[in-house]
Design an enzyme around this catalytic site. Structure first.
Site, PDB file in Angstrom:
ATOM      1  CB  SER A  84      -0.854   0.004   1.276  1.00 28.69           C
ATOM      2  OG  SER A  84      -1.545   1.237   1.415  1.00 28.69           O
ATOM      3  CE1 TYR A 106      -4.386  -2.090   5.248  1.00 25.01           C
ATOM      4  CE2 TYR A 106      -3.463   0.076   4.807  1.00 25.01           C
ATOM      5  CZ  TYR A 106      -4.023  -1.103   4.347  1.00 25.01           C
ATOM      6  OH  TYR A 106      -4.208  -1.291   2.990  1.00 25.01           O
ATOM      7  CE  LYS A 149      -1.689  -3.456   3.183  1.00 28.12           C
ATOM      8  NZ  LYS A 149      -1.798  -4.674   2.357  1.00 28.12           N
TER       9      LYS A 149
HETATM   10  N1  LIG Z   1      -8.802  -0.528  -1.480  1.00 24.19           N
HETATM   11  C1  LIG Z   1      -7.785   0.265  -1.247  1.00 24.19           C
HETATM   12  O1  LIG Z   1      -7.919   1.504  -1.334  1.00 24.19           O
HETATM   13  C2  LIG Z   1      -6.448  -0.315  -0.895  1.00 24.19           C
HETATM   14  C3  LIG Z   1      -5.342   0.558  -0.804  1.00 24.19           C
HETATM   15  C4  LIG Z   1      -4.100   0.042  -0.491  1.00 24.19           C
HETATM   16  C5  LIG Z   1      -3.929  -1.321  -0.296  1.00 24.19           C
HETATM   17  N2  LIG Z   1      -5.007  -2.152  -0.384  1.00 24.19           N
HETATM   18  C6  LIG Z   1      -4.781  -3.585  -0.138  1.00 24.19           C
HETATM   19  O2  LIG Z   1      -5.377  -4.369  -1.170  1.00 24.19           O
HETATM   20  C7  LIG Z   1      -5.619  -5.687  -0.685  1.00 24.19           C
HETATM   21  C8  LIG Z   1      -7.008  -6.119  -1.095  1.00 24.19           C
HETATM   22  O3  LIG Z   1      -7.970  -5.317  -0.398  1.00 24.19           O
HETATM   23  P1  LIG Z   1      -9.271  -4.725  -1.092  1.00 24.19           P
HETATM   24  O4  LIG Z   1      -9.145  -3.255  -1.077  1.00 24.19           O
HETATM   25  O5  LIG Z   1      -9.547  -5.433  -2.355  1.00 24.19           O
HETATM   26  O6  LIG Z   1     -10.356  -5.061   0.049  1.00 24.19           O
HETATM   27  P2  LIG Z   1     -11.611  -6.047   0.090  1.00 24.19           P
HETATM   28  O7  LIG Z   1     -12.104  -5.994   1.507  1.00 24.19           O
HETATM   29  O8  LIG Z   1     -12.570  -5.717  -0.992  1.00 24.19           O
HETATM   30  O9  LIG Z   1     -10.959  -7.477  -0.212  1.00 24.19           O
HETATM   31  C9  LIG Z   1     -10.107  -8.112   0.722  1.00 24.19           C
HETATM   32  C10 LIG Z   1     -10.391  -9.603   0.713  1.00 24.19           C
HETATM   33  O10 LIG Z   1      -9.478 -10.241   1.644  1.00 24.19           O
HETATM   34  C11 LIG Z   1     -10.215 -11.209   2.371  1.00 24.19           C
HETATM   35  N3  LIG Z   1      -9.585 -11.481   3.673  1.00 24.19           N
HETATM   36  C12 LIG Z   1      -9.611 -10.709   4.784  1.00 24.19           C
HETATM   37  N4  LIG Z   1      -8.976 -11.325   5.786  1.00 24.19           N
HETATM   38  C13 LIG Z   1      -8.516 -12.509   5.297  1.00 24.19           C
HETATM   39  C14 LIG Z   1      -7.779 -13.574   5.848  1.00 24.19           C
HETATM   40  N5  LIG Z   1      -7.384 -13.559   7.130  1.00 24.19           N
HETATM   41  N6  LIG Z   1      -7.464 -14.639   5.058  1.00 24.19           N
HETATM   42  C15 LIG Z   1      -7.882 -14.673   3.768  1.00 24.19           C
HETATM   43  N7  LIG Z   1      -8.608 -13.686   3.194  1.00 24.19           N
HETATM   44  C16 LIG Z   1      -8.907 -12.627   3.947  1.00 24.19           C
HETATM   45  C17 LIG Z   1     -11.607 -10.595   2.540  1.00 24.19           C
HETATM   46  O11 LIG Z   1     -12.587 -11.586   2.863  1.00 24.19           O
HETATM   47  C18 LIG Z   1     -11.817  -9.943   1.178  1.00 24.19           C
HETATM   48  O12 LIG Z   1     -12.449 -10.825   0.276  1.00 24.19           O
HETATM   49  C19 LIG Z   1      -5.386  -5.630   0.829  1.00 24.19           C
HETATM   50  O13 LIG Z   1      -4.106  -6.157   1.128  1.00 24.19           O
HETATM   51  C20 LIG Z   1      -5.419  -4.143   1.121  1.00 24.19           C
HETATM   52  O14 LIG Z   1      -4.691  -3.804   2.285  1.00 24.19           O
HETATM   53  C21 LIG Z   1      -6.250  -1.686  -0.681  1.00 24.19           C
END
Ligand SMILES: NC(=O)c1ccc[n+]([C@@H]2O[C@H](COP(=O)([O-])OP(=O)(O)OC[C@H]3O[C@@H](n4cnc5c(N)ncnc54)[C@H](O)[C@@H]3O)[C@@H](O)[C@H]2O)c1
Length: 281
Positions: A143, A156, A160
């Protein structure tokens, strides 16, 4: 690797958001898919989508924070497809927000266990196999929060920063081994996914909840940023291209470039840290 056609790709956190968009993109590219998530019901839907898009795919419910469940996922992939080529260590949670001293030890441990522990487990489980056969790539979802220190987001952001460091360590080690295995460190800015809503949905007071009034306000701000964020399909296209282009750094947009550069400058000059908001303009 010059194509993802017929390559076996493992995606964690595959049932929603960025992970689900990766599943769709890799299915269209002709990959064989091993998809995993802690949410079994949504994972089943993702599997349905992947097969409708023509992919040969298997799904397994697993918690990335549990080492033995990573091993079980690895074994499922090998049993079904014989070899794994690409591993996307993507699962993550926002975790509780609030002042660093007001969050509980459980809040820290829960977030770190999934966000950082999940990637550590994934690297330890999958990378030896990729190194052995050589035709592999690891995508680690970090991230922009792994490059700046934002207030009220310590669990978080700590996790990260660890993920970014692990990706860089892995990259250096593979280079030193002269391995052909590539690494991409995906650093999304704001992406329109379920991540902030998933944090809000956790019961107040339970492990992983958002703490107090301040935590709720900060969560609201982050929910708004996510709602205005990039389409996950744009990100999965970038990931596809970064794998084929063997690119290490993948920032999904440049809105955090100035705060990241300014922080590096402050460190070099030994100045006091200043928090800078991103430039969404
Ligand atoms: N959306 C953003 O703005 C953003 C920004 C920076 C980083 N990220 C990163 O992107 C990645 C994906 O997140 P997203 O934004 O698609 O969110 P999201 O909540 O839509 O998807 C995350 C998925 O991870 C699954 N999950 C959660 N805990 C888990 C576990 N212990 N074991 C297995 N699966 C698990 C959830 O059930 C969900 O399906 C994450 O690592 C998040 O930190 C997202």
């Amino acid at each position: 690797m010059d194509t993802l056609r017929d390559k076996t790709v493992v995606v964690t956190g595959a049932a929603s958001g960025i992970g689900l968009a990766m599943v769709r993109r890799f299915a269209v590219a002709g990959s064989k898919l091993v998809i995993s998530d802690i949410d079994g019901a949504k994972l089943k839907q993702a599997l349905g989508e992947a097969t409708e898009l023509g992919a040969s795919a298997v799904a397994m419910t697993a918690d990335v924070a549990v080492e033995s469940q990573n091993q079980a996922l690895f074994e499922t992939a090998i049993e079904n497809f014989g070899q794994i080529n690409v591993v996307c260590l993507n699962a993550g949670v926002q975790g509780p927000m609030g002042q660093s001293w007001s969050l509980s030890k459980d809040d820290y441990e829960w977030t770190l266990g999934i966000v950082l522990g999940g990637v550590i487990n994934g690297v330890r489980t999958f990378v030896p196999h990729l190194v052995d056969h050589g035709d592999g790539h690891v995508v680690v979802t970090a991230s922009v929060s792994g490059h700046v220190a934002s207030p009220f987001n310590a669990p978080y952001a700590i996790a990260k920063h660890g993920v970014v460091t692990l990706a860089e360590s892995l990259f250096h080690e593979l280079q030193m081994e002269q391995s052909t295995v590539g690494v991409t460190c995906l650093c999304p800015g704001s992406v329109k996914t379920n991540i902030a809503n998933a944090a809000a949905a956790l019961a107040p007071g339970s492990t992983g909840s958002t703490k107090g009034k301040l935590g709720s306000q900060i969560l609201e701000i982050s929910q708004r940023a996510v709602e205005d964020g990039l389409d996950p399909e744009t990100v999965s296209g970038q990931v596809h291209d970064a794998i084929l282009g063997r690119r290490f750094w993948l920032f999904t947009d440049n809105s955090w470039d100035d705060p990241i550069a300014a922080r590096a400058g402050e460190i070099a000059e030994r100045l006091q840290p200043r928090f800078r908001a991103p430039n969404f303009g």
